[in-house]
Each structure stands twice: as C-alpha cells, then as structure tokens.
Design an enzyme around this catalytic site. Structure first.
Site, PDB file in Angstrom:
ATOM      1  N   LYS A 149      43.483  31.420  38.927  1.00 41.18           N
ATOM      2  CA  LYS A 149      42.256  32.238  39.326  1.00 41.18           C
ATOM      3  C   LYS A 149      41.568  32.885  38.114  1.00 41.18           C
ATOM      4  CE  LYS A 149      44.475  33.891  43.557  1.00 41.18           C
ATOM      5  NZ  LYS A 149      45.810  34.581  44.187  1.00 41.18           N
ATOM      6  N   GLN A 151      48.462  40.190  43.914  1.00 40.64           N
ATOM      7  CA  GLN A 151      49.220  38.898  43.971  1.00 40.64           C
ATOM      8  C   GLN A 151      50.290  39.044  45.132  1.00 40.64           C
ATOM      9  OE1 GLN A 151      47.841  35.893  43.235  1.00 40.64           O
ATOM     10  NE2 GLN A 151      49.615  34.959  44.639  1.00 40.64           N
ATOM     11  N   ASP A 158      39.960  39.595  48.817  1.00 38.91           N
ATOM     12  CA  ASP A 158      40.809  38.801  49.362  1.00 38.91           C
ATOM     13  C   ASP A 158      40.420  38.691  51.135  1.00 38.91           C
ATOM     14  OD1 ASP A 158      42.786  37.385  48.229  1.00 38.91           O
ATOM     15  OD2 ASP A 158      44.157  38.706  47.915  1.00 38.91           O
TER      16      ASP A 158
END
Ligand code: NAP
Length: 288
Positions: free
Chosen positions: A53, A97, A120
């Site tokens: 990422k 995460q 997200d």
C-alpha cells in the site's frame, strides 16, 4: 470456449496513471492527499500488504505514512492515535490493517475512524450510505470488482450475479454494489443447501470463500463471467484463488486470474478513496 482474462493489474495500472496526473493537479492547488496506515505486530502477510500500500501511494504521489506499533499496544492507545489523526488536516485517510490482536475490538477501531477518513469503507455510516445510494467511501475490494467488470465493457444491469461468501468486507458489500448497478443478486454461504443450482444460473459468479480449488467447472454456467476473490497459499508458497482456474477457463467467457486479478484493484481503489477524501475535504474551496 476459452475465457478472456480480466487482467486486474493492467486495469489498475491504467487507473493509477490517471490518479498520478490528478494528484499532480491537486498539488498545484496545495493539496497533497495523505494516507496513514497503522499496523500492530509483525504478521508477515499484514506487513507485506502494508508495504504494498505504501509503495502504491508513493508511485501516485500520495503522502503515505506507516505507523508500526507493537502487538501489545493497548486498545486505548490505538483509539487515542486514531482520534489525533481524525483531527489532523494533513491526513485524509486512516487505515488500520486487519486482523487486529485479540485484545483489541475490531468494531471499536472501525467505529473510531471518522467516516470522512474511512477510506477502507468499513464504517457503518459509509456502509449505510452505500446501501442507500448516498455519497460514500465504497469498500475497496468490492469497488475494485465493479470497476474491473466495467473496464471490460460488460453490462451489469439485468445480469444475475451469484456471490459465494457473505463477509462484511467482500461478499455482502459486493452484492450491494452489483444491486446498485441494477443486477439481480443471490448470495450463497456455508449454510446454502443447493449451491450448484444457484451458481449455474449465474451470469456473473463471484467467489469469495478462501478455499483453494473450491469451485470447479460443474458450478459454472457456460459463458459466465467468473470473479475469483480468494487468495490462498499453496504448499509450494504460490498464490491461488478459490476457482479451479484451468477448468473455469474452458467454460467461462471472462475470468480474473490469481494473482494479478482482484488484488491490484483493491489497492487501487484505496488510492482512489484517499484522493477523493482529499478533494471532499477541500470542496468548500471549490475543489471538485
Ligand atoms: P471470510 O470472512 O472467511 O468469509 C468466507 C465466506 O465463505 C463466508 O461467508 C462463509 O460462509 C463462506 N463459506 C465458507 N465455506 C463455504 C462453503 N463450504 N460453501 C459456501 N460458502 C462457504 O473471508 P473474506 O474475508 O470474505 O475473504 C474471502 C477470500 O477472499 C479469502 O481468500 C481472502 O483472502 C480473499 N480476499 C481477497 C482480497 C483481495 O484484495 N484480493 C480482499 C479481501 C479478501 P458463512 O458466512 O456461512 O461462514
């Protein structure tokens, strides 16, 4: 019939080139999209995802910061950090995460992130907005799937989409996004009793189970479009999807490979959401 590949990495690269130009334009207006990724502990798979990422951010000009915390970090410290970032104007996206260590509540963390920085697309407010067709950050994997189908010029409206899997991050939201595109949607899961009957009706079959070689050609209608979301590691260390790829190639019209299919699109939509967040946060200044 030999299926055509839907090459996610190529579609993703094209989108990232466009994003790079967009970020350049934004920076001329003094706006640098910023993404903060927080990781707890040293799980190798998670470490590799966050590195991917960060690298992707760098390539398009997004200011990607990685905060690495020890696995034993108390939940209150993590929530405190999220609160700080919620109030930091240079940060447009916050990503924690997953999975998290057992002592930390995933729900508490997801809900602590401001819906305006939830790139997200996991916050219940964004999910509710997505379901009601309002402006929202869309969850990256489902969003990437829709974008790759559209990139191939495939009409979604009126298609029967069958999804195997009903997780909050893939199965459920991808069904909602297909519904928003006027598809007819059927969900299958571990309690579905007549799965083959369902899947062989699918014009578009999305498989998000997490079991290697779970779907063979007997589950696929001739000419169907097959989207393989699964990422499984074989004994030799190589990645494979949930679909028996060679068999499916013989019967499907389109198929996504693993790797280089859905995966690169997921990161790309994260970049997209971060840029969108930066633009939305400056909308009062006339940035569209
Ligand atoms: P998950 O939370 O474990 O959900 C798996 C789903 O599969 C569940 O809904 C489960 O049903 C269903 N299932 C399990 N066994 C089944 C069976 N025998 N028949 C029918 N359905 C069955 O997994 P996930 O997070 O959605 O991820 C799915 C896969 O996608 C994993 O391999 C993951 O690594 C991959 N993934 C890839 C990306 C990417 O970017 N490429 C992103 C996210 C996930 P129940 O609900 O009834 O238990």
């Amino acid at each position: 019939m030999v299926a055509e590949l839907i090459k996610g990495h190529e579609i993703a690269n094209t989108k990232r080139e466009q994003m790079k130009m967009e970020v350049e334009q934004l920076s001329k207006q003094g706006i640098v999209p910023g993404l903060v990724v927080i990781i707890l502990g040293e799980d190798p798979a998670s470490q590799s995802y966050v590195r991917g990422k960060q690298k992707a951010c760098e390539k398009v000009g997004i200011d990607g910061k990685l905060i690495e915390l020890p696995e034993e970090t108390p939940e209150s410290d993590l929530l405190g950090l999220i609160d700080q970032l919620n109030n930091d104007d240079s940060c447009h996206g916050i990503l924690v995460q997953l999975p998290l260590p057992n002592h930390i509540s995933e729900k508490a963390v997801i809900e602590a992130i401001s819906p305006d920085k939830d790139v997200d697309g996991f916050h219940p407010i964004n999910i509710g907005r997505m379901m009601t067709g309002q402006r929202a950050f869309l969850p990256c994997t489902p969003f990437g799937i829709i974008e790759m189908v559209k990139a191939k010029g495939i009409e979604i409206g009126g298609k029967h989409v069958v999804i195997i899997g009903r997780s909050n991050i893939v199965g459920k939201p991808v069904g909602q996004l297909f519904l928003n595109e006027n598809a007819t949607v059927t969900y299958c899961h571990s309690r579905t009793t007549n799965m083959k009957e369902m899947t062989t009706q699918a014009d578009i079959l999305v498989v998000a189970v997490g079991r290697a070689d779970f779907i063979g050609k007997e589950f696929i209608k001739p000419g169907a479009i097959v989207i393989d979301v699964g990422v499984n590691r074989k004994e030799d260390g190589k990645l494979t999807g949930d679909v028996k790829f060679e068999e499916a190639m013989e019967i499907a019209s389109y198929i996504t490979p693993v790797p280089k299919g859905v995966g690169p699109m997921t990161i790309t939509m994260l970049l997209h959401n971060t840029i969108l967040s930066a633009k939305w946060s400056h909308q009062a200044e006339g940035v569209n």
